[in-house]
Design a protein around this motif. Structure first.
Motif, PDB file in Angstrom:
ATOM      1  N   CYS A 121       0.824  -1.212   0.000  1.00 58.78           N
ATOM      2  CA  CYS A 121       0.000   0.000   0.000  1.00 58.78           C
ATOM      3  C   CYS A 121       0.855   1.257   0.000  1.00 58.78           C
ATOM      4  O   CYS A 121       0.616   2.182  -0.787  1.00 58.78           O
ATOM      5  N   THR A 124       2.783   1.749  -3.387  1.00 55.44           N
ATOM      6  CA  THR A 124       1.889   2.056  -4.504  1.00 55.44           C
ATOM      7  C   THR A 124       1.279   3.438  -4.384  1.00 55.44           C
ATOM      8  O   THR A 124       1.334   4.259  -5.316  1.00 55.44           O
ATOM      9  N   LEU A 125       0.705   3.729  -3.218  1.00 51.30           N
ATOM     10  CA  LEU A 125      -0.008   4.987  -3.056  1.00 51.30           C
ATOM     11  C   LEU A 125       0.939   6.182  -3.017  1.00 51.30           C
ATOM     12  O   LEU A 125       0.578   7.278  -3.450  1.00 51.30           O
ATOM     13  N   PHE A 129       0.450   9.250  -5.530  1.00 56.35           N
ATOM     14  CA  PHE A 129       0.307  10.604  -5.001  1.00 56.35           C
ATOM     15  C   PHE A 129       1.339  11.554  -5.622  1.00 56.35           C
ATOM     16  O   PHE A 129       1.011  12.693  -5.971  1.00 56.35           O
ATOM     17  N   THR A 136      -6.081   8.990  -8.502  1.00 54.47           N
ATOM     18  CA  THR A 136      -5.936   7.662  -9.102  1.00 54.47           C
ATOM     19  C   THR A 136      -5.572   7.821 -10.571  1.00 54.47           C
ATOM     20  O   THR A 136      -6.031   8.760 -11.231  1.00 54.47           O
ATOM     21  N   MET A 212      -3.734  -0.875  -7.495  1.00 58.91           N
ATOM     22  CA  MET A 212      -4.802  -0.283  -6.691  1.00 58.91           C
ATOM     23  C   MET A 212      -6.073  -1.115  -6.774  1.00 58.91           C
ATOM     24  O   MET A 212      -6.771  -1.306  -5.774  1.00 58.91           O
ATOM     25  N   GLN A 236      -7.829   5.200   1.791  1.00 61.19           N
ATOM     26  CA  GLN A 236      -6.676   5.736   1.071  1.00 61.19           C
ATOM     27  C   GLN A 236      -6.760   5.447  -0.426  1.00 61.19           C
ATOM     28  O   GLN A 236      -6.141   6.154  -1.231  1.00 61.19           O
ATOM     29  N   LEU A 237      -7.522   4.427  -0.806  1.00 56.77           N
ATOM     30  CA  LEU A 237      -7.769   4.149  -2.225  1.00 56.77           C
ATOM     31  C   LEU A 237      -8.900   5.011  -2.777  1.00 56.77           C
ATOM     32  O   LEU A 237      -9.198   4.953  -3.974  1.00 56.77           O
ATOM     33  N   ILE A 260      -6.791  11.480  -4.210  1.00 57.57           N
ATOM     34  CA  ILE A 260      -6.418  10.694  -3.035  1.00 57.57           C
ATOM     35  C   ILE A 260      -5.637  11.576  -2.069  1.00 57.57           C
ATOM     36  O   ILE A 260      -5.056  12.595  -2.477  1.00 57.57           O
ATOM     37  N   PRO A 263      -0.639   9.281   1.418  1.00 57.46           N
ATOM     38  CA  PRO A 263      -0.744   7.994   2.122  1.00 57.46           C
ATOM     39  C   PRO A 263      -0.058   8.018   3.482  1.00 57.46           C
ATOM     40  O   PRO A 263       0.951   8.697   3.687  1.00 57.46           O
TER      41      PRO A 263
END
Length: 276
Positions: A121, A124-125, A129, A136, A212, A236-237, A260, A263
């Motif tokens: 997570c 990726t996030l 970001f 996204t 995601m 967060q997604l 988003i 994170p």
């Protein structure tokens, strides 16, 4: 309740039980005597009886006289509700005896939650970001064979998890989810979106979107076990609260271009206590 068995009564609503869960030390009473009483009263039997095992502590039976009883509230205070729930459901096949130690719990939680899904997570996030305008990915290219293979793993997860729950194999439910998390970690390492951001931003966006979407499936299916953490992932997604049920797994994919937030870490890492 009984003897009110009229249509619409609580008895009519809740009986016969789909699943009757008992401790293994009282199985005889609930699998022999209790059904006999029900049959004598001409009442339907539970559809399934399942006996759960016991927990030991460092290989020994828990005993107040020995002083080795584990208070679950103390575990919650020390590790949090979700980590405690996860270990108790994931570490031992439901129905068998399980042995508890703080070391085993820490290793399990750190490995499956902090290191695997938590790290996935965060990586990726953070990339989304920083490189997708804090939203996204919207610039998505055609899926490759690797993309489709990972998405298929995620799409099959619900059916596999349901099969596990149907036989009270909660540890297998977890194993199925953990397996997809590991596939996703292998995928991100192979695709290297941090490199793609310099060479092919469309491909980077596609890779991050695929992950995601896989995380959405993972988090929705993790809700019964670790509800607070799973919903944190979904927050967060940017998955809407009304789109977090199992029914939405195949109908409500991640919406492209949705803003988003920055994170934040979801699963803390715990230190293994030193052995003197």
């Amino acid at each position: 309740g009984y003897p009110n068995v009229d249509s619409g009564s609580n008895f009519d609503k809740y009986w016969p039980a789909s699943l009757h869960v008992v401790g293994k030390d009282i199985l005889r009473f609930h699998a022999v005597y209790w059904p006999a009483f029900l049959m004598a009263a001409d009442l339907p039997l539970p559809r399934r009886v399942f006996a759960h095992g016991w927990w030991t502590i460092d290989g020994e039976k828990m005993s107040k006289s020995v002083g080795n009883v584990i208070d679950p509230l103390e575990l919650v205070d020390k590790y949090g509700v979700d980590a405690t729930r996860f270990f108790l459901m994931a570490d031992v096949p439901f129905g068998s005896d399980g042995d508890f130690s703080h070391e085993k719990m820490i290793y399990k939680v750190n490995a499956n939650l902090a290191n695997e899904v938590g790290n996935l997570c965060q990586r990726t996030l953070s990339l989304v970001f920083k490189n997708c305008n804090k939203a996204t990915p919207s610039d998505i290219g055609p899926y490759t064979r690797d993309d489709e293979a990972l998405l298929k793993w995620a799409h099959l997860l619900h059916a596999k998890a349901a099969d596990a729950i149907a036989t009270q194999s909660i540890h297998k439910y977890v194993e199925e989810i953990v397996g997809v998390v590991r596939q996703a970690n292998q995928y991100i390492d192979k695709m290297e979106p941090w490199v793609l951001r310099k060479t092919d931003t469309e491909r980077m966006g596609t890779v991050l979107y695929v992950i995601m979407e896989v995380l959405r499936h993972i988090a929705i299916l993790y809700q019964p076990l670790i509800p607070s953490s799973a919903n944190n992932i979904l927050d967060q997604l940017s998955v809407p609260e009304e789109e977090r049920t199992f029914d939405h797994l195949g109908t409500s994919p991640i919406k492209r271009g949705t803003p988003i937030s920055k994170p934040k870490g979801i699963f803390p890492r715990f230190d293994v206590p030193e052995i003197n």
